[in-house]
Design an enzyme around this catalytic site. Structure first.
Site, PDB file in Angstrom:
ATOM      1  N   ARG A 107       0.880  -1.180   0.000  1.00  0.00           N
ATOM      2  CA  ARG A 107       0.000   0.000   0.000  1.00  0.00           C
ATOM      3  C   ARG A 107       0.909   1.219   0.000  1.00  0.00           C
ATOM      4  O   ARG A 107       1.685   1.423   0.945  1.00  0.00           O
ATOM      5  CB  ARG A 107      -0.907  -0.010   1.231  1.00  0.00           C
ATOM      6  N   HIS A 134      -7.027   0.949  -6.722  1.00  0.00           N
ATOM      7  CA  HIS A 134      -7.280   0.079  -5.558  1.00  0.00           C
ATOM      8  C   HIS A 134      -7.961  -1.201  -6.062  1.00  0.00           C
ATOM      9  O   HIS A 134      -9.134  -1.467  -5.776  1.00  0.00           O
ATOM     10  CB  HIS A 134      -8.163   0.824  -4.552  1.00  0.00           C
ATOM     11  N   GLN A 137      -9.918  -3.860  -3.816  1.00  0.00           N
ATOM     12  CA  GLN A 137     -11.227  -3.369  -3.392  1.00  0.00           C
ATOM     13  C   GLN A 137     -12.287  -3.694  -4.443  1.00  0.00           C
ATOM     14  O   GLN A 137     -13.391  -4.159  -4.123  1.00  0.00           O
ATOM     15  CB  GLN A 137     -11.151  -1.847  -3.167  1.00  0.00           C
ATOM     16  N   ASP A 228     -17.092   7.077  -1.783  1.00  0.00           N
ATOM     17  CA  ASP A 228     -15.829   6.949  -1.037  1.00  0.00           C
ATOM     18  C   ASP A 228     -15.554   8.326  -0.426  1.00  0.00           C
ATOM     19  O   ASP A 228     -16.191   9.326  -0.806  1.00  0.00           O
ATOM     20  CB  ASP A 228     -14.708   6.529  -2.018  1.00  0.00           C
ATOM     21  N   CYS A 268     -16.448   1.731   0.148  1.00  0.00           N
ATOM     22  CA  CYS A 268     -15.283   0.876   0.421  1.00  0.00           C
ATOM     23  C   CYS A 268     -14.835   0.975   1.881  1.00  0.00           C
ATOM     24  O   CYS A 268     -14.122   0.106   2.345  1.00  0.00           O
ATOM     25  CB  CYS A 268     -14.140   1.244  -0.520  1.00  0.00           C
ATOM     26  N   ARG A 296     -13.601  -8.556   0.993  1.00  0.00           N
ATOM     27  CA  ARG A 296     -12.160  -8.328   0.816  1.00  0.00           C
ATOM     28  C   ARG A 296     -11.403  -9.612   1.156  1.00  0.00           C
ATOM     29  O   ARG A 296     -10.456  -9.990   0.468  1.00  0.00           O
ATOM     30  CB  ARG A 296     -11.668  -7.178   1.716  1.00  0.00           C
TER      31      ARG A 296
HETATM   32  N1  NVA Z   1      -9.772   6.719  -1.678  1.00  0.00           N
HETATM   33  C1  NVA Z   1      -9.484   6.263  -0.333  1.00  0.00           C
HETATM   34  C2  NVA Z   1      -9.740   4.800  -0.223  1.00  0.00           C
HETATM   35  C3  NVA Z   1      -9.524   4.223   1.136  1.00  0.00           C
HETATM   36  C4  NVA Z   1      -9.731   2.751   1.196  1.00  0.00           C
HETATM   37  C5  NVA Z   1      -8.041   6.586   0.014  1.00  0.00           C
HETATM   38  O1  NVA Z   1      -7.171   6.417  -0.867  1.00  0.00           O
HETATM   39  O2  NVA Z   1      -7.769   7.008   1.131  1.00  0.00           O
HETATM   40  N1   CP Z   2     -11.242  -0.161   2.001  1.00  0.00           N
HETATM   41  C1   CP Z   2      -9.977  -0.239   2.471  1.00  0.00           C
HETATM   42  O1   CP Z   2      -9.017  -0.461   1.733  1.00  0.00           O
HETATM   43  O2   CP Z   2      -9.886  -0.096   3.818  1.00  0.00           O
HETATM   44  P1   CP Z   2      -8.536   0.104   4.643  1.00  0.00           P
HETATM   45  O3   CP Z   2      -7.972   1.439   4.250  1.00  0.00           O
HETATM   46  O4   CP Z   2      -8.965   0.066   6.080  1.00  0.00           O
HETATM   47  O5   CP Z   2      -7.595  -1.006   4.303  1.00  0.00           O
END
Ligand code: NVA
Ligand code: CP
Length: 311
Positions: A107, A134, A137, A228, A268, A296
């Site tokens: 990540r 992502h 997801q 989101d 999400c 997930r």
């Molecule tokens: N768009 C959000 C998704 C979190 C799962 C982010 O990147 O923070």
């Molecule tokens: N939806 C998602 O990726 O959640 P987290 O940021 O908690 O991993």
């Protein structure tokens, strides 16, 4: 059926073909129905390295739990553990981890970092979220849509909010599987033009209509309403300004009136209640938010089993 994904990366929704996406989703369904569907311990003695440069609840816990359930082991590497790009180059980290582990999940902020990891690693690399995509997801989202709507092709999905990583992967995925996708954002916050262009091109051959709009009325008749957060991880300094600009781009009673009466609600998570979605709407019977979070686990177990060549 019979796609061989052994040794492949999953950095983008475009890394899998339509058939491969559907096959992994079928594996995820089987794993959800029977956790021994791939045998008792298909990933026995396999190790997953999980690099996190951003916080996480779902991604971390679902990957780690998934690996345990498949008979393997996962190692959590916090931002300060390896100081990617500061203490050591991405290339060296990819090469070293490849000598120890069987799969790397990362990540990151810049998408180029996960692309770089995949370029240098000799084991599969999975994108656990970048600023651009992502994909894990979206596999869970697709599993959830199939559970509720029995299909993906021809489903009218509508994403409301910021044209971000989740929107990009949804557009790529929808285009591949023949799902229609309308993305509604405030002016200036649309998905990247290259994503819209590429998704529309792919959609041209699969029957998926990709539409980007600034008008909430285009949520009309949607089978799926998805949102989101308005400010993603790394954009915290823009959160206050975005609250004003995004105020009407949300899932609430008004959006529900526009959508099909049986429309399902997806998010999400994490959610900012009373911003992109109101709490009451998020708890309606048509909300599949927590199924989506559960999926997930199943979707990622399927992805790992396929990339490890155990399906
Ligand atoms: N768009 C959000 C998704 C979190 C799962 C982010 O990147 O923070
Ligand atoms: N939806 C998602 O990726 O959640 P987290 O940021 O908690 O991993």
């Amino acid at each position: 059926m019979g796609a061989d994904l052994k040794g492949r990366n999953f950095v983008s929704m475009l890394d899998l073909s339509r058939e491969e996406i559907l096959e992994v989703l079928d594996t995820a369904r089987r794993l959800k129905e029977d956790h021994k569907a791939m045998g008792k311990k298909p990933l026995k003695r396999k190790t997953l390295a999980m690099i996190f440069l951003k916080p996480s609840l779902r991604t971390r816990v679902s990957f780690e739990t998934g690996m345990t359930q498949l008979g393997g082991h996962a190692i959590y590497l916090a931002p300060t553990d390896i100081s990617l790009g500061k203490r050591e180059t991405t290339e060296d980290i990819a090469l070293v981890l490849s000598r120890y582990v069987d799969i790397i999940m990362a990540r990151v902020f810049g998408h180029d970092v996960v692309v770089d990891l995949a370029k240098h690693a000799t084991v599969p690399v999975i994108n656990g979220l970048s600023d651009f995509e992502h994909p894990c997801q979206i596999m869970a989202d697709f599993q959830t849509i199939i559970e509720r709507k029995d299909r993906l092709d021809g489903v009218k999905a509508c994403y409301i909010g910021d044209g971000n990583n989740v929107a990009h992967s949804l557009m790529f995925g929808a285009a591949q599987v023949g799902m229609h996708m309308t993305v509604i954002t405030p002016p200036g916050y649309e998905p990247k033009g290259e994503v819209t262009k590429q998704a529309a091109e792919i959609g041209g051959s699969t029957g998926s209509k990709i539409n980007v709009s600034n008008d909430m009325a285009t949520a009309n008749g949607a089978d799926v309403l998805y949102t989101d957060v308005w400010a993603s991880m790394g954009q915290e300094d823009q959160a206050a300004a975005r609250k004003k600009l995004f105020a009407k781009y949300r899932i609430d009673g008004n959006a529900m009136k526009l959508a099909h009466p049986n429309a399902i609600i997806l998010h999400c998570l994490p959610a900012h209640y009373d911003e992109e979605i109101d709490y009451a709407t998020s708890r309606l019977p048509n909300s599949a938010i927590f199924d989506q979070a559960e999926n997930r686990l199943h979707a990622q177990k399927a992805i790992m089993a396929h990339l490890a060549g155990k399906v």
